[in-house]
Design a protein around this motif. Structure first.
Motif, short mmCIF file in Angstrom:
data_model
loop_
_atom_site.label_atom_id
_atom_site.label_comp_id
_atom_site.label_asym_id
_atom_site.label_seq_id
_atom_site.Cartn_x
_atom_site.Cartn_y
_atom_site.Cartn_z
N VAL A 187 22.40 1.10 -21.07
CA VAL A 187 23.67 0.76 -20.44
C VAL A 187 24.81 0.84 -21.46
N PHE A 188 24.55 0.34 -22.66
CA PHE A 188 25.57 0.40 -23.71
C PHE A 188 25.93 1.85 -24.02
N GLY A 189 24.92 2.72 -24.05
CA GLY A 189 25.18 4.13 -24.33
C GLY A 189 26.11 4.75 -23.32
N GLU A 190 26.02 4.32 -22.07
CA GLU A 190 26.91 4.83 -21.03
C GLU A 190 28.31 4.24 -21.17
N HIS A 191 28.40 2.92 -21.30
CA HIS A 191 29.71 2.27 -21.32
C HIS A 191 30.50 2.57 -22.59
N SER A 192 29.80 2.83 -23.68
CA SER A 192 30.49 3.16 -24.94
C SER A 192 30.90 4.63 -25.01
N GLY A 193 30.44 5.41 -24.03
CA GLY A 193 30.75 6.84 -24.02
C GLY A 193 29.83 7.67 -24.90
N TYR A 234 34.22 -5.13 -25.91
CA TYR A 234 34.52 -4.22 -27.02
C TYR A 234 34.70 -2.77 -26.54
N THR A 235 33.87 -2.34 -25.61
CA THR A 235 34.01 -0.96 -25.13
C THR A 235 35.33 -0.78 -24.36
N GLN A 236 35.72 -1.80 -23.58
CA GLN A 236 36.97 -1.71 -22.83
C GLN A 236 38.18 -1.85 -23.74
N LEU A 237 38.10 -2.71 -24.75
CA LEU A 237 39.21 -2.85 -25.68
C LEU A 237 39.49 -1.52 -26.37
N TRP A 238 38.44 -0.84 -26.81
CA TRP A 238 38.63 0.46 -27.45
C TRP A 238 39.19 1.47 -26.46
N ALA A 239 38.73 1.39 -25.19
CA ALA A 239 39.25 2.30 -24.17
C ALA A 239 40.75 2.08 -23.96
N TYR A 240 41.19 0.81 -23.92
CA TYR A 240 42.63 0.51 -23.79
C TYR A 240 43.41 1.02 -24.99
N LEU A 241 42.86 0.79 -26.19
CA LEU A 241 43.54 1.24 -27.41
C LEU A 241 43.65 2.77 -27.44
N GLN A 242 42.59 3.44 -26.97
CA GLN A 242 42.63 4.90 -26.90
C GLN A 242 43.78 5.39 -26.03
N ASP A 243 43.87 4.78 -24.84
CA ASP A 243 44.83 5.26 -23.84
C ASP A 243 46.27 4.84 -24.14
N TYR A 244 46.47 3.60 -24.58
CA TYR A 244 47.83 3.05 -24.61
C TYR A 244 48.37 2.82 -26.02
N VAL A 245 47.56 2.99 -27.04
CA VAL A 245 48.06 2.78 -28.40
C VAL A 245 47.93 4.06 -29.24
N PRO A 270 28.81 2.65 -33.17
CA PRO A 270 28.08 1.65 -33.96
C PRO A 270 28.92 0.41 -34.25
N VAL A 271 30.24 0.56 -34.37
CA VAL A 271 31.11 -0.60 -34.59
C VAL A 271 31.04 -1.53 -33.38
N GLU A 272 31.16 -0.97 -32.18
CA GLU A 272 31.09 -1.76 -30.95
C GLU A 272 29.72 -2.42 -30.81
N PHE A 273 28.68 -1.69 -31.22
CA PHE A 273 27.32 -2.22 -31.10
C PHE A 273 27.12 -3.42 -32.04
N VAL A 274 27.53 -3.27 -33.30
CA VAL A 274 27.37 -4.36 -34.26
C VAL A 274 28.18 -5.58 -33.83
N LEU A 275 29.40 -5.37 -33.36
CA LEU A 275 30.22 -6.48 -32.88
C LEU A 275 29.57 -7.18 -31.69
N THR A 276 28.97 -6.40 -30.80
CA THR A 276 28.30 -6.96 -29.62
C THR A 276 27.11 -7.83 -30.03
N ILE A 277 26.24 -7.29 -30.87
CA ILE A 277 25.05 -8.03 -31.30
C ILE A 277 25.45 -9.28 -32.09
N GLY A 278 26.40 -9.12 -33.00
CA GLY A 278 26.84 -10.26 -33.80
C GLY A 278 27.43 -11.36 -32.95
#
Length: 396
Positions: free
Chosen positions: A21-27, A331-342, A357-365
């Motif tokens: 699921v993470f692989g899909e949502h993270s792109g 984390y995946t949505q935050l990066w998606a927002y930053l991609q589009d609007y920042v 991997p950054v999103e993954f480590v943040l998620t697990i942590g």
């Protein structure tokens, strides 16, 4: 043997499924060019696993059939996850307000409707509304799964009562076939009226609605019934078996879930087009058949892969997999927002793969920290209850 120890491999399987699921949502799959046809099978396995463990755990207990008691039972089952659902939803709400504040300034009439959608989400009713963008996946999208489970847990006492009337394994198999047949017929009826994959209603009804997705949970309960009945008639743990052969089964079941399902669905598409995929993939049929083998090999836990899955660090990751499931979307949505609007980066830009991997480590942590916090809070609450009683005893 305790339920938890017996099915350690199932706990790790939860984590493996989360990775998909993470692989899909993270792109990640999109970035490496892998078609994602099997995510719906992942959710089927999640639901079947829940149904199996629930039946195995509660089949010998007395369960009330009173609707009020069932509602309390259902709420109790998700009680541990609900605070995290609210917290992740509020974080996502903060993202929405920050990135889309102009919307509220230019559409004051829409604020009331927006607030209503927030309320529906917090009440875990979002999966009941046939609107994927505005309700089902609103705020913390993965929480639609909790909306489904709330309904499945409510029905569980009735499911157990019906399954106990089957009495034999043969009747359990017949019940599973009947469930497949009814699901297939319903899919045809709804698809023929709405336009199959061209219809948002059809996609919601077959893939996200509590009514249809609970069929996966019921199938898991039937698997639990068959397993329990088989253990009553034979000491299946004492029978000799080949670890090497079972390891082969485990590898093949994993490949079926992760790789072969892509070719299966592609083959269905070549033969019958979108309608073929809709009929095969949007019922409980193909997703459950693709996911059933890996569920069974982890239930029996006889191969070397299952032994690896019983390694304590992996089991722990499985234990917190529902936390990672709810947290990762932040984390995946935050990066998606930053991609589009920042940053103005296209989602297909190859550089995005470095963020996975950054999103993954943040998620697990975050999940590990949340688990520690929840346990500490639970221990403190328990201590508050115990101390007054101890004081009364000492005073007496």
């Amino acid at each position: 043997m305790a339920v938890r120890k017996r099915f350690d491999a199932l706990q790790t399987l939860r984590f493996i499924l989360f990775l998909v699921v993470f692989g899909e949502h993270s792109g990640f799959y999109r970035l490496i060019g892998v078609p994602i046809f099997f995510e719906i099978s992942i959710m089927s396995v999640f639901l079947m696993m829940s149904g199996f463990l629930m039946f195995y755990t509660y089949s010998e207990r007395e369960l009330s059939l009173n609707p009020v008691d069932n509602a309390k039972f259902s709420i109790g089952k998700i009680k541990k996850l609900y605070p995290l659902h609210v917290e992740t939803a509020l974080i996502q709400l903060a993202f929405v307000i920050f990135f889309f504040f102009d919307y509220f300034k230019t559409n004051p009439e829409g604020f009331g409707y927006f607030s209503f959608r927030v309320g529906v989400n917090l009440a875990l009713l979002q999966a009941w509304v046939p609107n994927l963008e505005e309700y089902t996946f609103f705020l913390n999208g993965p929480s639609w799964f909790l909306s489904v489970m709330l309904f499945a847990y409510f029905l569980f006492p009735y499911i157990v009562k019906l399954l106990k009337k089957l009495k034999t394994i043969r009747n359990g198999v017949i019940a599973a076939v009947l469930l497949f047949t009814i699901s297939f017929i319903v899919t045809i009826l709804v698809g023929s009226k709405t336009g199959y994959l061209d219809s948002e209603f059809f996609i919601w009804f077959t893939m996200n609605s509590p009514i249809m997705r609970t069929t996966d949970f019921i199938l898991g309960c039937i698997i639990g019934f068959i397993y329990v009945e088989r253990r009553k008639t034979a000491d299946i743990d004492a029978k000799p078996y080949s670890k090497g052969l079972w390891t082969f089964y485990e590898i093949m079941s994993f490949l079926l879930l992760q790789v072969f399902s892509v070719f299966i669905v592609a083959g269905v598409y070549l033969v019958a087009g979108d309608i073929g995929i809709a009929l095969a993939y949007c019922t409980v049929g193909l997703p459950c058949l693709i996911g059933l083998p890996i569920l069974l090999v982890c239930i029996y836990g006889r191969g070397y892969m299952s032994k690896l899955f019983s390694w304590k660090p992996l089991v722990y990751l499985g234990d917190i997999s529902m936390y990672t499931y709810l947290i990762h979307y932040i984390y995946t949505q935050l990066w998606a927002y930053l991609q589009d609007y920042v940053f103005g980066i296209d989602k297909s830009d190859p550089r995005n793969i470095y963020m996975v991997p950054v999103e993954f480590v943040l998620t697990i942590g975050t999940a590990i920290l949340y688990d520690k916090f929840r346990k500490k809070r639970a221990a403190a609450a328990k201590a508050k209850v115990v101390r007054p009683i101890e004081g009364q005893v000492e005073g007496a």
